[in-house]
Design an enzyme around this catalytic site. Structure first.
Site, short mmCIF file in Angstrom:
data_model
loop_
_atom_site.label_atom_id
_atom_site.label_comp_id
_atom_site.label_asym_id
_atom_site.label_seq_id
_atom_site.Cartn_x
_atom_site.Cartn_y
_atom_site.Cartn_z
N ASP A 111 0.83 -1.19 0.00
CA ASP A 111 0.00 0.00 0.00
C ASP A 111 0.88 1.26 0.00
OD1 ASP A 111 -3.05 0.72 0.39
OD2 ASP A 111 -1.95 2.03 1.73
N ASP A 163 -8.06 -8.24 -3.16
CA ASP A 163 -7.91 -6.87 -2.71
C ASP A 163 -8.91 -5.96 -3.43
OD1 ASP A 163 -7.04 -4.25 -2.14
OD2 ASP A 163 -4.94 -4.82 -2.16
N GLY A 181 -6.85 -10.93 1.09
CA GLY A 181 -7.23 -9.56 0.81
C GLY A 181 -6.09 -8.58 0.88
N HIS A 182 -6.43 -7.32 1.14
CA HIS A 182 -5.47 -6.22 1.13
C HIS A 182 -4.39 -6.41 2.20
CE1 HIS A 182 -4.22 -2.13 0.21
NE2 HIS A 182 -4.30 -1.80 1.48
N PHE A 183 -4.80 -6.79 3.41
CA PHE A 183 -3.85 -7.05 4.48
C PHE A 183 -3.60 -8.56 4.56
CE2 PHE A 183 -5.16 -2.77 5.87
CZ PHE A 183 -3.90 -2.22 6.10
#
Length: 537
Positions: free
Chosen positions: A348, A482, A508-510
């Protein structure tokens, strides 16, 4: 490499479906290096019988220091051995070191079997034999046909009793340990190998080898054994190990009049990896990853100004943009810590920080790990659409859209959306992040950075040129669900970095919230296999 004492002995213990001769390709080079070697024969009739046989073999060793080296099942044998002051360390080659009250069977079946693993059934005598097909496709699928044929013909079976006897006092709790993780193992899950190695806090070396590397890749095993022996056998008896080096420390550095917090772990003699966090998190997002990397790397994980435990001056007192954030991290790494070479892990916001550092200091970058850190327009999802009016004309009305990104609901969404198993996502991450987001004045800080995000997109072409020109070794581990940075963004890296290694992971994103162990294994296997170099300071 430290000198191995002349009175030292390396004792090799074989696995199931083998005997002491399975170490033949390793014994020769060790003898040529001037080291005394004993290849112990164990009957594999029960774990207790095997420990007794090992003790008999140790009677042949002198009074000097001993390194015990095990393969597969015999990891349990050296783990169960009663204390012997001569034994300075334990080395495990794709081996099974149970904990107190645990059995070999507990470890072997901890993960589902590989699709090519053989189905094993005991014969009428309670013995397990390995089929020719199993030897060829699972035990030693990288060995030659002749090697596997000989091993099948000369194999010694293992009794079922060996798999069901629990360990009482694991030797690795008092002896330093090293672990060779076989990443292409089809018999004993690499995931479980990393689990047991981490549990022992062993010094880990990961290699792209099969279950029996002493047969298919003996040079790798010799190198591993010599490194372990060099590190362990020269120690005095009261120097148990260097596990303290693996502990995470929590520190602050004064950078440009502000305190920057960072987590640090691992020996500075190891290659350095710098972990660069994303929004809205901090180095806290790496809390599970750092201990898994610390035995291989010198790990540094800073909090940017305005994040985590670093200072958070008001937006009226500090100009929050990605150039200024990056400048502070550069000063921490190059000036305060004196790093010369290191790898970076970017996620990110970590991507625009890390890619600025890499493109400005290409000579310092040894490798890049990209985890949902975008650098291509293809990776920007429709979730960014509401921000376009804000970027075009920032005012109180257009700020309403980015302010939704600062809410508890959105923070939880970032952590849980696309997770393979939401129940595995600890609330610690999003709870900690939200508490810091809610600090008075923090909304202004975050809005300034969100507004400045377009400066990152403007640098994409420059970063692509850096990739093409310098071809940094790059590992891409991408949570494929994500909602912010999409899979095409991950795949786009391959245009400029055709040798990059890409892994799309069901997360996912994390991603680390569910898959820190998987990601750690990928990093360890990719970035120099954890070898000590002159990287770092």
């Amino acid at each position: 490499m430290n000198k191995i004492p002349s009175d030292a002995t390396i004792v090799l213990v074989h696995a199931a479906w083998a005997d002491a001769s399975s170490w033949s390709a390793v014994i020769g080079p060790l003898l040529k290096a001037g080291i005394k070697v004993i290849a112990a024969q164990i009957p594999m009739t029960s774990l207790s019988d095997d420990v007794a046989a090992l003790k008999v073999a140790l009677e042949r060793a002198g009074a000097g220091p001993i390194l015990l080296v095990s393969h597969s099942y015999s990891g349990a044998v050296i783990t169960a051995l009663e204390s012997d002051d001569r034994v300075r360390g334990l080395a495990y080659v794709a081996a099974m070191p149970p904990d107190e009250g645990e059995t070999v069977g507990d470890l072997f079946f901890r993960e589902p079997p590989h699709e090519k693993a053989p189905h094993l059934e005991p014969d009428g005598h309670g013995l397990l034999w390995m089929s020719e097909e199993g030897m060829k496709k699972a035990v030693g699928h990288r060995a030659t046909a002749e090697q596997n044929a000989i091993r099948t013909a000369a194999q010694r079976p293992i009794a079922m009793k060996c798999l069901s006897e629990a360990i009482k006092a694991p030797a690795w709790k008092t002896k330093p340990s090293w672990y060779l993780s076989a990443e292409d193992d089809r018999m004993f899950s690499p995931k479980t190998q990393r689990f047991v190695a981490d549990r022992m806090r062993a010094e880990i070396r990961s290699y792209d080898v099969d279950h029996a590397p002493q047969i298919s890749s003996p040079t790798t095993v010799v190198e591993f054994v010599l490194e372990a022996a060099s590190a362990l056998l020269s120690r005095t008896n009261n120097q148990i190990d260097n596990k303290e080096n693996h502990m995470t420390t929590y520190q602050h550095a004064a950078i440009q009049g502000h305190k920057i917090f960072y987590r640090e772990a691992g020996s500075t003699t190891n290659p350095t990896i710098v972990l660069l966090h994303g929004f809205p998190s901090s180095s806290h997002m790496f809390r599970e990853l750092i201990p898994q990397l610390a035995s291989h790397f010198h790990v540094v994980a800073p909090d940017y100004l305005g994040f985590g435990y670093s200072d958070a001056p008001a937006a009226t007192d500090f100009r929050y943009n990605f150039d200024n954030i990056t400048a502070q991290i550069e000063e921490l790494l190059f000036t305060t810590l004196g790093l010369k070479k290191f790898s970076i892990y970017v996620q990110d916001y970590g991507a625009p920080v890390g890619f600025r550092i890499a493109s400005r200091h290409p000579e310092a970058i040894e490798g890049i790990v990209v985890q949902n850190g975008n650098a291509y327009v293809e990776g920007i999802s429709a979730a960014f659409e509401p921000l376009k009016l804000f970027w075009a004309n920032r005012n109180e009305e257009t700020e309403k859209a980015p302010r939704t990104l600062l809410t508890k609901q959105t923070t939880i969404f970032q952590y849980t959306h696309g997770a393979k198993n939401v129940a595995a996502v600890s609330p610690d991450g999003y709870t900690f992040d939200q508490a810091l987001l809610d600090r008075p004045g923090n909304d202004a800080i975050q809005l300034d950075l969100l507004y400045n995000y377009t400066s990152n997109v403007a640098l994409y072409d420059a970063w692509h040129e850096y990739f093409r020109k310098h071809q940094p070794r790059t590992l891409i581990v991408w949570g494929q669900n994500d909602p912010f940075f999409t899979v095409p963004g991950a795949q786009a890296f391959l245009r400029d970095l055709p040798k990059a290694e890409l892994h799309l992971i069901d997360g996912g994103h994390f991603l680390l919230e569910e898959h820190s162990q998987l990601v750690a294994g990928k990093i360890i296997g990719f970035l120099g296999k954890g070898r000590k170099t002159e990287a770092g300071k």
